[in-house]
Design a protein around this motif. Structure first.
Motif, PDB file in Angstrom:
ATOM      1  N   THR A  68       0.843  -1.197   0.000  1.00 29.71           N
ATOM      2  CA  THR A  68       0.000   0.000   0.000  1.00 29.71           C
ATOM      3  C   THR A  68       0.879   1.249   0.000  1.00 29.71           C
ATOM      4  OG1 THR A  68      -1.678  -1.166   1.277  1.00 29.71           O
ATOM      5  CG2 THR A  68      -1.797   1.240   1.251  1.00 29.71           C
ATOM      6  N   PRO A  69       0.770   2.127  -0.991  1.00 28.76           N
ATOM      7  CA  PRO A  69       1.568   3.354  -0.991  1.00 28.76           C
ATOM      8  C   PRO A  69       1.295   4.194   0.261  1.00 28.76           C
ATOM      9  CG  PRO A  69       0.645   2.975  -3.162  1.00 28.76           C
ATOM     10  CD  PRO A  69      -0.013   1.985  -2.236  1.00 28.76           C
ATOM     11  N   PHE A  70       2.342   4.850   0.749  1.00 25.08           N
ATOM     12  CA  PHE A  70       2.299   5.545   2.034  1.00 25.08           C
ATOM     13  C   PHE A  70       2.298   7.054   1.820  1.00 25.08           C
ATOM     14  CE2 PHE A  70       4.780   7.310   5.706  1.00 25.08           C
ATOM     15  CZ  PHE A  70       3.827   7.084   6.677  1.00 25.08           C
ATOM     16  N   GLU A 263       2.306  -2.067   4.602  1.00 22.17           N
ATOM     17  CA  GLU A 263       1.342  -3.159   4.509  1.00 22.17           C
ATOM     18  C   GLU A 263       1.604  -4.007   3.263  1.00 22.17           C
ATOM     19  OE1 GLU A 263      -2.549  -1.462   4.719  1.00 22.17           O
ATOM     20  OE2 GLU A 263      -2.082  -0.327   6.541  1.00 22.17           O
ATOM     21  N   PRO A 264       2.732  -4.716   3.245  1.00 18.65           N
ATOM     22  CA  PRO A 264       3.130  -5.462   2.033  1.00 18.65           C
ATOM     23  C   PRO A 264       2.167  -6.592   1.700  1.00 18.65           C
ATOM     24  CG  PRO A 264       4.494  -6.094   3.906  1.00 18.65           C
ATOM     25  CD  PRO A 264       3.673  -4.905   4.344  1.00 18.65           C
ATOM     26  N   LEU A 265       2.067  -6.892   0.406  1.00 14.90           N
ATOM     27  CA  LEU A 265       1.203  -7.955  -0.072  1.00 14.90           C
ATOM     28  C   LEU A 265       1.982  -9.269  -0.129  1.00 14.90           C
ATOM     29  CD1 LEU A 265      -0.590  -6.088  -2.988  1.00 14.90           C
ATOM     30  CD2 LEU A 265      -1.428  -6.467  -0.665  1.00 14.90           C
ATOM     31  N   ARG A 266       1.366 -10.341   0.359  1.00 14.68           N
ATOM     32  CA  ARG A 266       1.995 -11.654   0.356  1.00 14.68           C
ATOM     33  C   ARG A 266       1.742 -12.329  -0.973  1.00 14.68           C
ATOM     34  NH1 ARG A 266       3.417 -14.682   4.697  1.00 14.68           N
ATOM     35  NH2 ARG A 266       2.276 -13.243   6.061  1.00 14.68           N
ATOM     36  N   PRO A 267       2.776 -12.954  -1.581  1.00 19.78           N
ATOM     37  CA  PRO A 267       2.519 -13.701  -2.813  1.00 19.78           C
ATOM     38  C   PRO A 267       1.648 -14.911  -2.539  1.00 19.78           C
ATOM     39  CG  PRO A 267       4.770 -14.060  -2.045  1.00 19.78           C
ATOM     40  CD  PRO A 267       4.194 -12.980  -1.194  1.00 19.78           C
TER      41      PRO A 267
END
Length: 269
Positions: A68-70, A263-267
């Motif tokens: 998510t961009p901050f 809030e990184p996205l999990r592969p």
């Protein structure tokens, strides 16, 4: 029209880092390709996409594939998109130290990314070091000691903005010097050259430990190096690496845009 070609991942070093080709991030990216990129990012920690020439909006969209961009509270914002932060080192100053981004907050940024607009003819490369590999090479007794040690940093976001005048130290923030990565679970050192002191040990012990950790984590054994051309796009795992912008280009140009991800996205498994 969405991108459907599968990305080609070319390793940049034996431990980490890769260049990605076969993907045009200026276009929408299909779900399967996005998941391939997230898996590559989890594995390689630093991804370089050459010659993408992304606009500010496209830059934000590219980061959104990973996190998510901050909305940074103190950074100067690009008029084209408030989630983009322009830098020109002739005005903002240089960041030629080993560092991790966003140490004023907890958790720190998951991802940082740059799109280069102007670069010097020679020099101006960037180094990254793999903090997880550096941790792996420590002895088990030393790892046990570090498990209870934190590092203290300035907690004022204003003092981390390039070009800002540093104010007096106010509130501080602590981060563990060993971080278990929130997505992969892999442990790594988590230390930056701006650390003020260590907790859990005496001041004298803390100084010795901090000096050793900074030297150890910046060893050439753990580093990769990339040079740049206008239009290149790079993103890196800010919770598994630290980076250093080499100041060897005098008063040459270095102009780029930054987008930060939380809030990184999990592969997908």
């Amino acid at each position: 029209m969405t991108t459907v070609a599968r990305p080609e991942i070319r390793r940049a070093g034996p431990r980490f880092g890769a260049e990605v080709s076969g993907v045009d991030l200026a276009r929408p990216v299909d779900d399967a390709t996005a998941d391939d990129l997230r898996r590559a990012f989890a594995e390689h920690k630093v991804l370089v996409f050459r010659g993408q020439n992304l606009t500010p909006d496209q830059h934000v969209a590219a980061v959104r594939l990973f996190a998510t961009p901050f909305d940074h509270p103190t950074a100067v914002k690009d008029p084209a998109n408030p989630l983009v932060y322009p830098y020109n080192v002739r005005h903002t100053g240089k960041a030629a130290t080993w560092h991790i981004g966003g140490l004023w907050r907890s958790p720190v940024f998951a991802i940082e990314s740059l799109v280069y607009e102007e670069v010097p003819e020679l020099g101006g490369h960037t180094l990254w070091a793999d903090l997880q590999a550096a941790y792996d090479d420590l002895s088990e007794p030393f790892k046990a000691l570090l498990a209870s040690v934190n590092a203290v940093y300035d907690g004022n976001a204003e003092n981390y903005a390039q070009g800002s005048g540093r104010t007096a130290l106010g509130e501080t923030v602590e981060h563990p010097v060993v971080l278990e990565h929130p997505l992969t679970g892999r442990k790594g050192l988590f230390i930056s050259s701006s650390a003020l002191r260590l907790t859990g040990v005496s001041p004298q012990e803390g100084k010795v430990l901090l000096d050793h950790l900074l030297r150890h984590a910046s060893s050439p054994d753990y580093t990769i190096r990339f040079g740049w051309r206008p239009g290149d796009f790079v993103l890196w795992d800010n919770q598994a690496t630290w980076h250093y912008a080499v100041d060897d280009y005098g008063d040459g140009p270095r102009v780029y845009r930054k987008v930060i991800g939380v809030e990184p996205l999990r592969p997908a498994s």
